[in-house]
Design a protein around this motif. Structure first.
Motif, PDB file in Angstrom:
ATOM      1  N   HIS A 198       0.849  -1.188   0.000  1.00 38.49           N
ATOM      2  CA  HIS A 198       0.000   0.000   0.000  1.00 38.49           C
ATOM      3  C   HIS A 198       0.883   1.236   0.000  1.00 38.49           C
ATOM      4  CE1 HIS A 198      -2.345   3.134   2.441  1.00 38.49           C
ATOM      5  NE2 HIS A 198      -2.845   3.139   1.222  1.00 38.49           N
ATOM      6  N   GLU A 199       0.637   2.134  -0.931  1.00 35.12           N
ATOM      7  CA  GLU A 199       1.359   3.395  -0.965  1.00 35.12           C
ATOM      8  C   GLU A 199       0.390   4.524  -0.632  1.00 35.12           C
ATOM      9  OE1 GLU A 199       3.889   6.068  -4.141  1.00 35.12           O
ATOM     10  OE2 GLU A 199       4.192   3.894  -4.096  1.00 35.12           O
ATOM     11  N   SER A 200       0.670   5.221   0.454  1.00 39.33           N
ATOM     12  CA  SER A 200      -0.209   6.288   0.916  1.00 39.33           C
ATOM     13  C   SER A 200       0.124   7.588   0.191  1.00 39.33           C
ATOM     14  CB  SER A 200      -0.070   6.465   2.430  1.00 39.33           C
ATOM     15  OG  SER A 200      -1.102   7.288   2.921  1.00 39.33           O
ATOM     16  N   LEU A 201      -0.860   8.146  -0.495  1.00 35.63           N
ATOM     17  CA  LEU A 201      -0.691   9.371  -1.261  1.00 35.63           C
ATOM     18  C   LEU A 201      -1.226  10.567  -0.476  1.00 35.63           C
ATOM     19  CD1 LEU A 201      -2.011   8.138  -4.726  1.00 35.63           C
ATOM     20  CD2 LEU A 201       0.360   8.118  -3.914  1.00 35.63           C
ATOM     21  N   SER A 202      -0.828  11.752  -0.900  1.00 33.15           N
ATOM     22  CA  SER A 202      -1.466  12.957  -0.379  1.00 33.15           C
ATOM     23  C   SER A 202      -2.831  13.100  -1.043  1.00 33.15           C
ATOM     24  CB  SER A 202      -0.613  14.187  -0.676  1.00 33.15           C
ATOM     25  OG  SER A 202      -0.646  14.484  -2.069  1.00 33.15           O
ATOM     26  N   ASP A 203      -3.679  13.940  -0.488  1.00 36.33           N
ATOM     27  CA  ASP A 203      -5.005  14.146  -1.063  1.00 36.33           C
ATOM     28  C   ASP A 203      -4.902  14.657  -2.498  1.00 36.33           C
ATOM     29  OD1 ASP A 203      -6.044  13.423   1.416  1.00 36.33           O
ATOM     30  OD2 ASP A 203      -6.112  15.498   2.127  1.00 36.33           O
ATOM     31  N   ASP A 204      -3.983  15.586  -2.728  1.00 37.54           N
ATOM     32  CA  ASP A 204      -3.807  16.141  -4.081  1.00 37.54           C
ATOM     33  C   ASP A 204      -3.308  15.084  -5.053  1.00 37.54           C
ATOM     34  OD1 ASP A 204      -4.688  18.617  -3.316  1.00 37.54           O
ATOM     35  OD2 ASP A 204      -2.678  19.478  -3.088  1.00 37.54           O
ATOM     36  N   GLU A 205      -2.376  14.244  -4.610  1.00 33.92           N
ATOM     37  CA  GLU A 205      -1.849  13.189  -5.484  1.00 33.92           C
ATOM     38  C   GLU A 205      -2.950  12.211  -5.879  1.00 33.92           C
ATOM     39  OE1 GLU A 205       2.821  12.776  -4.027  1.00 33.92           O
ATOM     40  OE2 GLU A 205       1.236  11.744  -2.908  1.00 33.92           O
ATOM     41  N   LEU A 206      -3.807  11.850  -4.921  1.00 31.38           N
ATOM     42  CA  LEU A 206      -4.886  10.916  -5.224  1.00 31.38           C
ATOM     43  C   LEU A 206      -5.884  11.544  -6.186  1.00 31.38           C
ATOM     44  CD1 LEU A 206      -6.195   8.179  -4.714  1.00 31.38           C
ATOM     45  CD2 LEU A 206      -7.421   9.216  -2.777  1.00 31.38           C
ATOM     46  N   ARG A 207      -6.274  12.783  -5.919  1.00 27.87           N
ATOM     47  CA  ARG A 207      -7.226  13.458  -6.802  1.00 27.87           C
ATOM     48  C   ARG A 207      -6.675  13.566  -8.213  1.00 27.87           C
ATOM     49  NH1 ARG A 207      -7.021  18.138  -4.758  1.00 27.87           N
ATOM     50  NH2 ARG A 207      -5.761  19.066  -6.417  1.00 27.87           N
ATOM     51  N   ASN A 208      -5.417  13.980  -8.334  1.00 32.08           N
ATOM     52  CA  ASN A 208      -4.819  14.157  -9.657  1.00 32.08           C
ATOM     53  C   ASN A 208      -4.688  12.830 -10.402  1.00 32.08           C
ATOM     54  OD1 ASN A 208      -4.623  16.911  -9.273  1.00 32.08           O
ATOM     55  ND2 ASN A 208      -2.518  16.814  -8.499  1.00 32.08           N
ATOM     56  N   SER A 209      -4.429  11.745  -9.670  1.00 31.41           N
ATOM     57  CA  SER A 209      -4.325  10.438 -10.331  1.00 31.41           C
ATOM     58  C   SER A 209      -5.681  10.016 -10.891  1.00 31.41           C
ATOM     59  CB  SER A 209      -3.799   9.390  -9.356  1.00 31.41           C
ATOM     60  OG  SER A 209      -4.764   9.063  -8.368  1.00 31.41           O
TER      61      SER A 209
END
Length: 202
Positions: free
Chosen positions: A134-145
């Motif tokens: 599991h790789e935990s992203l920032s909120d912005d990274e997840l949204r942009n992905s």
């Protein structure tokens, strides 16, 4: 949805079952207004509020990243979720639609255990015999992905935003006995679910 419900009520439909979400209550967005409307106007109603689907790991983006990258991405951190199988949700819907006595209530629906995405990755690694992390992203990274996968900015922001209360407030950190009480059967565990879907790793 509300105009459709109004039309159904006008034509004599009495019982309604709404598939909502454990993350969204009647005061929340998306399903919230429909939830409120059914409570106020439907003679017989049930709102199913399941936690996250186990099927998220056998189809869709998580399956693709697991299969090709050995990764699960989220912004939930160590937050835990009561993942539940769609089959158990369907069994709940069957009873809500067909039980003689209307439920006239909300049902929070979960599987039998609370798991973080890191623990999900451990189960997948063990059952499938491959390394998954599991790789935990920032909120912005997840949204942009999500936007890069083709989602609209508004929808991606809404979906990514659901991870915040899981991480910071433990919003989905719960299990209930709802499936057992209503259907008479225990909900399937995540490990058993993956064992039944071994093709997820192929």
């Amino acid at each position: 949805m509300i105009p459709f419900i109004k039309e159904a009520l006008w034509n004599g439909v009495k019982r309604f079952v709404l598939l909502g979400s454990a993350s969204i209550d009647q005061d929340g967005p998306i399903f919230g207004k429909v939830h409120q409307y059914l409570k106020a106007h439907a003679p017989e109603w049930t709102v199913l509020q399941p936690s996250y689907f186990m099927e998220n790991f056998t189809e869709g983006p998580h399956r693709e990243t697991t299969k090709h990258l050995g990764k699960i991405y989220s912004a939930t951190g160590d937050g835990k979720i009561g993942f539940v199988s769609a089959d158990d949700i369907a069994a709940m819907a069957f009873h809500a639609l067909t039980d003689v006595v209307p439920h006239n209530t909300e049902h929070i629906i979960t599987g039998p255990e609370r798991l973080s995405y890191g623990q999900i990755a451990d189960v997948l690694s063990r059952v499938l015999g491959q390394s998954i992390q599991h790789e935990s992203l920032s909120d912005d990274e997840l949204r942009n992905s999500m936007i890069r996968m083709g989602m609209s900015e508004e929808y991606a922001a809404a979906l990514a935003g659901l991870d915040v209360p899981i991480r910071e407030e433990g919003r989905e950190d719960q299990t209930t006995d709802t499936v057992t009480k209503i259907t008479g059967n225990n909900p399937i565990s995540f490990e058993k679910f993956i064992q039944n879907h071994m093709e997820v790793g192929k």
